[in-house]
Structure formats: structure tokens, C-alpha cells
Design an enzyme around this catalytic site. Structure first.
Site, PDB file in Angstrom:
ATOM      1  N   GLY A  36      42.706  20.879   8.660  1.00 34.60           N
ATOM      2  CA  GLY A  36      43.761  19.999   8.179  1.00 34.60           C
ATOM      3  C   GLY A  36      44.717  20.788   7.305  1.00 34.60           C
TER       4      GLY A  36
ATOM      5  N   GLN B 120      51.235  22.610   1.370  1.00 40.73           N
ATOM      6  CA  GLN B 120      50.407  23.817   1.424  1.00 40.73           C
ATOM      7  C   GLN B 120      51.123  24.992   2.079  1.00 40.73           C
ATOM      8  OE1 GLN B 120      46.851  21.497   3.025  1.00 40.73           O
ATOM      9  NE2 GLN B 120      45.892  23.093   1.768  1.00 40.73           N
TER      10      GLN B 120
ATOM     11  N   CYS C  66      39.305  23.567   0.616  1.00 40.07           N
ATOM     12  CA  CYS C  66      40.750  23.428   0.734  1.00 40.07           C
ATOM     13  C   CYS C  66      41.366  24.803   0.946  1.00 40.07           C
ATOM     14  CB  CYS C  66      41.307  22.779  -0.537  1.00 40.07           C
ATOM     15  SG  CYS C  66      43.085  22.550  -0.534  1.00 40.07           S
ATOM     16  N   LEU C  67      42.299  24.898   1.894  1.00 39.99           N
ATOM     17  CA  LEU C  67      42.947  26.184   2.158  1.00 39.99           C
ATOM     18  C   LEU C  67      43.723  26.689   0.948  1.00 39.99           C
ATOM     19  CD1 LEU C  67      44.230  25.541   5.798  1.00 39.99           C
ATOM     20  CD2 LEU C  67      42.192  26.812   5.076  1.00 39.99           C
TER      21      LEU C  67
ATOM     22  N   HIS D 164      41.782  13.497   2.229  1.00 40.48           N
ATOM     23  CA  HIS D 164      42.060  14.786   1.591  1.00 40.48           C
ATOM     24  C   HIS D 164      43.525  15.176   1.792  1.00 40.48           C
ATOM     25  CE1 HIS D 164      40.853  19.003   0.413  1.00 40.48           C
ATOM     26  NE2 HIS D 164      41.969  19.245   1.076  1.00 40.48           N
ATOM     27  N   GLU D 165      44.001  15.080   3.041  1.00 40.42           N
ATOM     28  CA  GLU D 165      45.376  15.505   3.338  1.00 40.42           C
ATOM     29  C   GLU D 165      46.411  14.552   2.733  1.00 40.42           C
ATOM     30  OE1 GLU D 165      45.737  18.461   4.283  1.00 40.42           O
ATOM     31  OE2 GLU D 165      43.690  18.776   4.954  1.00 40.42           O
TER      32      GLU D 165
ATOM     33  N   HIS E 290      46.942  15.367  -0.790  1.00 43.19           N
ATOM     34  CA  HIS E 290      47.895  16.475  -0.949  1.00 43.19           C
ATOM     35  C   HIS E 290      49.330  15.956  -1.009  1.00 43.19           C
ATOM     36  CE1 HIS E 290      45.865  20.326  -0.896  1.00 43.19           C
ATOM     37  NE2 HIS E 290      45.121  19.972   0.149  1.00 43.19           N
TER      38      HIS E 290
END
Length: 169
Positions: free
Chosen positions: A45, A50, A92-93, A134-135, A138
Site C-alpha cells: 500500500g 509518501q 510502513c514504507l 492505514h493508507e 496517511h
């Protein structure tokens, strides 16, 4: 085009994003770039902030390129229904190598637009529900460490500062 992943503590990650109002080729290219960038970073994701873009766009692919039908694009998403609870590990990236258990709804329904501006609803359970939450967090400027206890959050932030001092962040 692969775009670099923005890492915490970049301020764009903690600011709410802007709604998408233009559905055009530029948007479609951004979505393609997001998938490429997510795959390159080995994620499932990715939210637009990001990669440094403050827009309400996220892409998800739980199959990680295995099944093109699993590619999900959510533009201007909002969660309209939550049900149950799950407590699972997340990463998380934008916070590489940081993982922690987070409590989220077990099932969610999301209302969003596609790349053509058409509204749709999509349901997710377990991992997909967690990815949606989660996304979308963000897009609201909320990183997953804000959803853990103050003690765990403090330990995570200390680890990040240590990695920054060592030049490994």
C-alpha cells in the site's frame, strides 16, 4: 516512474491532504507512478504523501503484482462503516524496519472515487481492512505509531532518532 519514498519526520507525512478535483491523464500517471514506487519499495500500500504529493490518493495491491485484479485505487476515500476489531503487526514504507501491533477494525467499507472520478464502495476484511485504514490514515496526516501506546511510540521515536544519528535513516 519510480519516485522516492518520503521518510518520517518529513512534515508532509503529518499534514492532511487535499481532495482530488481533476481526473485527467496527469492523475492517471501519478497513480501509475505510485504503483511502480510501491512495488519498488516492496510494499502492499502507498499513499500520495509518501511520495511527496499532498493529495487524497492511495494505491493497494495485497497480491504484490501477482494478480492485476487486486490493484485498488482509492481517490478521496472515506471509511463509511467499521466493524469488529483486530490487533496485528503493521509496518510502513515511510518508517522502514519499524513494526508494531496496531488495533484496527476487522471489517470496513470505504467510499471512494476511481481514476475517472466515478464513486464506488468497497469492503475489506482482515489485511485489506487494515491496509485501507492505514493508507487513509496517511491521507489524514496520521502515522501508525500514533495508534500505539505512548510508551511504544516513545520507544519507536527513540529508535528512529538513534538511526538518524548513526546516519542509517
Amino acid at each position: 516512474m519510480i519516485r522516492p519514498i518520503v521518510k518520517y519526520p518529513d512534515p508532509i507525512l503529518e499534514r492532511p491532504t487535499e481532495r482530488v478535483t481533476e481526473f485527467n491523464d496527469e492523475l492517471r500517471q501519478l497513480v501509475n507512478d505510485m504503483f511502480e514506487s510501491m512495488y519498488d519499495a516492496k510494499g502492499i500500500g502507498l499513499a500520495a504523501p509518501q511520495i511527496g504529493v499532498s493529495k487524497r490518493i492511495t494505491v493497494i495491491d495485497l497480491s504484490f503484482k501477482e494478480d492485476p485484479e487486486d490493484k485498488i485505487v482509492l481517490i478521496n476515500p472515506e471509511i463509511i462503516h467499521r466493524e469488529g476489531k483486530q490487533h496485528e503487526e503493521e509496518g510502513c514504507l515511510s518508517l522502514p524496519d519499524i513494526r508494531e501491533k496496531v488495533t484496527r477494525a476487522a471489517k470496513v467499507t470505504v467510499k471512494a472515487q476511481d481514476v475517472n472520478g466515478e464513486w464506488f464502495e468497497i469492503d475489506g476484511e482482515e489485511l485489506l481492512a487494515r491496509a485501507f485504514q492505514h493508507e487513509i490514515d496517511h491521507l489524514d496526516g496520521v502515522l501508525f505509531f500514533r495508534r500505539v501506546s505512548a510508551l511504544k511510540r516513545d520507544l519507536m521515536l527513540r529508535r528512529i532518532r538513534k538511526l538518524q544519528r548513526a546516519g542509517d535513516w
